[in-house]
Design an enzyme around this catalytic site. Sequence first.
Site, PDB file in Angstrom:
ATOM      1  N   ALA A  59       0.766  -1.014  -0.032  1.00 43.13           N
ATOM      2  CA  ALA A  59      -0.196   0.100  -0.167  1.00 43.13           C
ATOM      3  C   ALA A  59       0.849   1.269   0.235  1.00 43.13           C
ATOM      4  CB  ALA A  59      -1.009  -0.138   1.282  1.00 43.13           C
ATOM      5  N   SER A  62      -0.878   8.141  -0.794  1.00 42.40           N
ATOM      6  CA  SER A  62      -0.845   8.813  -2.287  1.00 42.40           C
ATOM      7  C   SER A  62      -0.128  10.138  -2.137  1.00 42.40           C
ATOM      8  CB  SER A  62      -2.351   9.090  -2.592  1.00 42.40           C
ATOM      9  OG  SER A  62      -3.032   7.773  -2.717  1.00 42.40           O
TER      10      SER A  62
HETATM   11  N1  SAH Z   1      -5.999   6.690   1.043  1.00 45.96           N
HETATM   12  C1  SAH Z   1      -5.009   5.875   1.520  1.00 45.96           C
HETATM   13  C2  SAH Z   1      -4.598   4.988   0.099  1.00 45.96           C
HETATM   14  C3  SAH Z   1      -3.817   3.738   0.627  1.00 45.96           C
HETATM   15  S1  SAH Z   1      -3.472   2.524  -0.716  1.00 45.96           S
HETATM   16  C4  SAH Z   1      -3.661   6.683   1.725  1.00 45.96           C
HETATM   17  O1  SAH Z   1      -3.287   7.543   0.988  1.00 45.96           O
HETATM   18  O2  SAH Z   1      -2.923   6.542   2.648  1.00 45.96           O
HETATM   19  C5  SAH Z   1      -4.979   1.655  -0.915  1.00 45.96           C
HETATM   20  C6  SAH Z   1      -5.455   0.974   0.274  1.00 45.96           C
HETATM   21  O3  SAH Z   1      -6.428   0.165  -0.105  1.00 45.96           O
HETATM   22  C7  SAH Z   1      -4.612  -0.142   0.875  1.00 45.96           C
HETATM   23  O4  SAH Z   1      -4.510   0.447   2.394  1.00 45.96           O
HETATM   24  C8  SAH Z   1      -5.129  -1.467   0.769  1.00 45.96           C
HETATM   25  O5  SAH Z   1      -4.824  -2.054   1.695  1.00 45.96           O
HETATM   26  C9  SAH Z   1      -6.747  -0.870   0.747  1.00 45.96           C
HETATM   27  N2  SAH Z   1      -7.495  -2.126   0.030  1.00 45.96           N
HETATM   28  C10 SAH Z   1      -7.248  -2.636  -0.938  1.00 45.96           C
HETATM   29  N3  SAH Z   1      -8.144  -3.383  -1.217  1.00 45.96           N
HETATM   30  C11 SAH Z   1      -9.054  -3.315  -0.437  1.00 45.96           C
HETATM   31  C12 SAH Z   1     -10.371  -3.789   0.005  1.00 45.96           C
HETATM   32  N4  SAH Z   1     -11.229  -4.591  -0.758  1.00 45.96           N
HETATM   33  N5  SAH Z   1     -11.112  -3.421   0.881  1.00 45.96           N
HETATM   34  C13 SAH Z   1     -10.500  -2.512   1.733  1.00 45.96           C
HETATM   35  N6  SAH Z   1      -9.426  -1.797   1.669  1.00 45.96           N
HETATM   36  C14 SAH Z   1      -8.647  -2.196   0.645  1.00 45.96           C
END
Ligand code: SAH
Length: 231
Positions: A59, A62
């Site tokens: 992860a 962003s």
């Molecule tokens: N908005 C966050 C983005 C993290 S990256 C930031 O800027 O910190 C995307 C995230 O989506 C990851 O943490 C990953 O674990 C989560 N993710 C992926 N598939 C998912 C799902 N099916 N349900 C919930 N979270 C999910």
Amino acid sequence: MAWRCSGNTNEELLDNLFNNGLIKSPTVKDAMSRVDRAHYCPSPQYAYEDSPQSIGHAATISAPHMHASACESLLPFLYPGARILDVGSGSGYLTAVLAELVCSKEGGKVLGLEHIETLRDLGEANMTKSDTGKRLIESGKVSFVVGDGRLGWKDQGGEEWDAIHVGAAAVKLHKALLEQLRRPGRIFIPVEDKDGSGDQFIWVVDKSKDGSVTKEQLYGVRYVPLTDAPK
Ligand code: SAH
């Protein structure tokens, strides 16, 4: 030119993003200025760069210009007292910024939904690094939960969401998200192109007062996929 938009402090980063047109809304800039990105980045020395950063578990937090763009797209629905679902909350940074926009004395609710427990915990721990974040969590206005974001989240009482932010790329617009959206309401979601190229685009999906749904494709992006949780 990402380097021009980096800074030595949170304030400098946001000023540079604003002066270069990567943040357009003063309201969004103001909300971001109240959340220190260093609390959410594993490498604080890079916290004020306009770039994503790994947070483990495949992860990333962003890039700040992407968080700003997401908030700007959802802004008409981010009023004080609104209820917001942040799918894939990861570092918790955007969850905290969304809370700055909607949580007030009168109410407001932001729910961070993660499918990896360690990241659920990370988001919550990062937010408690500031007094404001701690208070928001203690008051229940912000909470982090574990679940599959493709199914959305039903709070006790089943109240719907004014806006849903999806922070990972979906293969489609999942039905549950649309069902849990208020009338009116808006979803910001990166979706993989159907052509199998792996290209992703941001979609803004609106549900109007009468329940009709419209979709608008914005720009191309590169997000972590919205998947099954690792076993
Ligand atoms: N908005 C966050 C983005 C993290 S990256 C930031 O800027 O910190 C995307 C995230 O989506 C990851 O943490 C990953 O674990 C989560 N993710 C992926 N598939 C998912 C799902 N099916 N349900 C919930 N979270 C999910």
